[in-house]
Design a protein around this motif. Sequence first.
Motif, PDB file in Angstrom:
ATOM      1  N   ARG A   1     -17.509 -81.531 -10.860  1.00  0.00           N
ATOM      2  CA  ARG A   1     -16.695 -81.271  -9.679  1.00  0.00           C
ATOM      3  C   ARG A   1     -15.493 -82.186  -9.731  1.00  0.00           C
ATOM      4  NH1 ARG A   1     -16.960 -76.944  -7.281  1.00  0.00           N
ATOM      5  NH2 ARG A   1     -16.813 -76.650  -9.495  1.00  0.00           N
ATOM      6  N   LYS A   2     -14.387 -81.733  -9.207  1.00  0.00           N
ATOM      7  CA  LYS A   2     -13.180 -82.542  -9.097  1.00  0.00           C
ATOM      8  C   LYS A   2     -13.034 -82.993  -7.647  1.00  0.00           C
ATOM      9  CE  LYS A   2     -10.866 -80.085 -12.805  1.00  0.00           C
ATOM     10  NZ  LYS A   2      -9.789 -79.175 -13.178  1.00  0.00           N
ATOM     11  N   LYS A   3     -12.087 -83.886  -7.426  1.00  0.00           N
ATOM     12  CA  LYS A   3     -11.823 -84.372  -6.077  1.00  0.00           C
ATOM     13  C   LYS A   3     -11.577 -83.194  -5.126  1.00  0.00           C
ATOM     14  CE  LYS A   3      -8.911 -87.601  -3.568  1.00  0.00           C
ATOM     15  NZ  LYS A   3      -7.813 -88.559  -3.663  1.00  0.00           N
TER      16      LYS A   3
ATOM     17  N   GLN B   1     -16.637 -95.163 -10.004  1.00  0.00           N
ATOM     18  CA  GLN B   1     -17.211 -94.986  -8.672  1.00  0.00           C
ATOM     19  C   GLN B   1     -16.727 -93.679  -8.059  1.00  0.00           C
ATOM     20  OE1 GLN B   1     -16.128 -97.922  -5.641  1.00  0.00           O
ATOM     21  NE2 GLN B   1     -18.304 -98.116  -5.207  1.00  0.00           N
ATOM     22  N   ILE B   2     -17.672 -92.952  -7.459  1.00  0.00           N
ATOM     23  CA  ILE B   2     -17.378 -91.674  -6.811  1.00  0.00           C
ATOM     24  C   ILE B   2     -17.792 -91.775  -5.359  1.00  0.00           C
ATOM     25  CG2 ILE B   2     -17.905 -89.204  -6.763  1.00  0.00           C
ATOM     26  CD1 ILE B   2     -18.656 -89.495  -9.749  1.00  0.00           C
ATOM     27  N   LYS B   3     -16.921 -91.353  -4.442  1.00  0.00           N
ATOM     28  CA  LYS B   3     -17.252 -91.335  -3.027  1.00  0.00           C
ATOM     29  C   LYS B   3     -17.603 -89.896  -2.649  1.00  0.00           C
ATOM     30  CE  LYS B   3     -15.037 -93.950  -0.182  1.00  0.00           C
ATOM     31  NZ  LYS B   3     -14.001 -94.534   0.706  1.00  0.00           N
ATOM     32  N   LEU B   4     -18.813 -89.711  -2.094  1.00  0.00           N
ATOM     33  CA  LEU B   4     -19.284 -88.389  -1.698  1.00  0.00           C
ATOM     34  C   LEU B   4     -19.345 -88.279  -0.184  1.00  0.00           C
ATOM     35  CD1 LEU B   4     -22.321 -88.063  -4.140  1.00  0.00           C
ATOM     36  CD2 LEU B   4     -20.037 -87.085  -4.424  1.00  0.00           C
TER      37      LEU B   4
ATOM     38  N   ILE C   1     -26.345 -77.552   3.546  1.00  0.00           N
ATOM     39  CA  ILE C   1     -25.977 -78.903   3.128  1.00  0.00           C
ATOM     40  C   ILE C   1     -24.795 -78.792   2.178  1.00  0.00           C
ATOM     41  CG2 ILE C   1     -26.721 -80.994   1.931  1.00  0.00           C
ATOM     42  CD1 ILE C   1     -29.620 -80.203   2.718  1.00  0.00           C
ATOM     43  N   GLU C   2     -23.714 -79.488   2.522  1.00  0.00           N
ATOM     44  CA  GLU C   2     -22.514 -79.458   1.686  1.00  0.00           C
ATOM     45  C   GLU C   2     -22.210 -80.880   1.206  1.00  0.00           C
ATOM     46  OE1 GLU C   2     -17.771 -78.353   1.915  1.00  0.00           O
ATOM     47  OE2 GLU C   2     -19.130 -77.604   3.452  1.00  0.00           O
ATOM     48  N   ILE C   3     -22.036 -81.032  -0.092  1.00  0.00           N
ATOM     49  CA  ILE C   3     -21.692 -82.317  -0.694  1.00  0.00           C
ATOM     50  C   ILE C   3     -20.313 -82.173  -1.317  1.00  0.00           C
ATOM     51  CG2 ILE C   3     -22.336 -84.052  -2.397  1.00  0.00           C
ATOM     52  CD1 ILE C   3     -25.243 -83.104  -2.030  1.00  0.00           C
ATOM     53  N   THR C   4     -19.379 -83.015  -0.858  1.00  0.00           N
ATOM     54  CA  THR C   4     -17.991 -82.944  -1.294  1.00  0.00           C
ATOM     55  C   THR C   4     -17.598 -84.235  -2.000  1.00  0.00           C
ATOM     56  OG1 THR C   4     -17.476 -81.576   0.631  1.00  0.00           O
ATOM     57  CG2 THR C   4     -15.612 -82.568  -0.507  1.00  0.00           C
ATOM     58  N   VAL C   5     -16.877 -84.105  -3.106  1.00  0.00           N
ATOM     59  CA  VAL C   5     -16.329 -85.273  -3.798  1.00  0.00           C
ATOM     60  C   VAL C   5     -15.070 -85.680  -3.034  1.00  0.00           C
ATOM     61  CG1 VAL C   5     -15.356 -86.160  -5.940  1.00  0.00           C
ATOM     62  CG2 VAL C   5     -17.233 -84.497  -6.017  1.00  0.00           C
ATOM     63  N   LEU C   6     -15.113 -86.868  -2.396  1.00  0.00           N
ATOM     64  CA  LEU C   6     -13.986 -87.329  -1.595  1.00  0.00           C
ATOM     65  C   LEU C   6     -12.982 -88.143  -2.398  1.00  0.00           C
ATOM     66  CD1 LEU C   6     -15.919 -88.464   1.601  1.00  0.00           C
ATOM     67  CD2 LEU C   6     -14.772 -86.280   1.192  1.00  0.00           C
ATOM     68  N   ASP C   7     -13.487 -88.952  -3.325  1.00  0.00           N
ATOM     69  CA  ASP C   7     -12.595 -89.819  -4.078  1.00  0.00           C
ATOM     70  C   ASP C   7     -13.253 -90.220  -5.390  1.00  0.00           C
ATOM     71  OD1 ASP C   7     -10.288 -91.267  -4.558  1.00  0.00           O
ATOM     72  OD2 ASP C   7     -10.933 -93.012  -3.394  1.00  0.00           O
ATOM     73  N   ILE C   8     -12.446 -90.440  -6.405  1.00  0.00           N
ATOM     74  CA  ILE C   8     -12.930 -90.902  -7.704  1.00  0.00           C
ATOM     75  C   ILE C   8     -12.034 -92.061  -8.119  1.00  0.00           C
ATOM     76  CG2 ILE C   8     -13.347 -90.303 -10.117  1.00  0.00           C
ATOM     77  CD1 ILE C   8     -13.407 -87.333  -9.189  1.00  0.00           C
ATOM     78  N   ARG C   9     -12.661 -93.231  -8.325  1.00  0.00           N
ATOM     79  CA  ARG C   9     -11.914 -94.412  -8.767  1.00  0.00           C
ATOM     80  C   ARG C   9     -12.707 -95.105  -9.864  1.00  0.00           C
ATOM     81  NH1 ARG C   9      -9.518 -97.177  -3.247  1.00  0.00           N
ATOM     82  NH2 ARG C   9      -8.450 -95.305  -2.553  1.00  0.00           N
ATOM     83  N   GLY C  10     -12.244 -94.983 -11.075  1.00  0.00           N
ATOM     84  CA  GLY C  10     -12.952 -95.579 -12.200  1.00  0.00           C
ATOM     85  C   GLY C  10     -14.331 -94.977 -12.343  1.00  0.00           C
TER      86      GLY C  10
END
Length: 71
Positions: free
Chosen positions: A6-8, A29-32, A18-27
Amino acid sequence: MLALSRKKNEAIIINNNIEITVLDIRGDQIKLGISAPKEVPIYRKEVYIQIQDENKNATDVAGIDALKKLL
């Protein structure tokens, strides 16, 4: 295990509610973001394991023996 790419700002849906979204990617670390009904518990795995261990310890043999004495 199902592995998905998945991309940002892209998401996956589980069980229609249930929905899981990729909010941010930094190095590395991924924020879901997780949207789910309030009755669905959501835990980080290390917290879930700790809860399971505490529940197991609460029902150990010593606790059961103490309950048997009361009866």
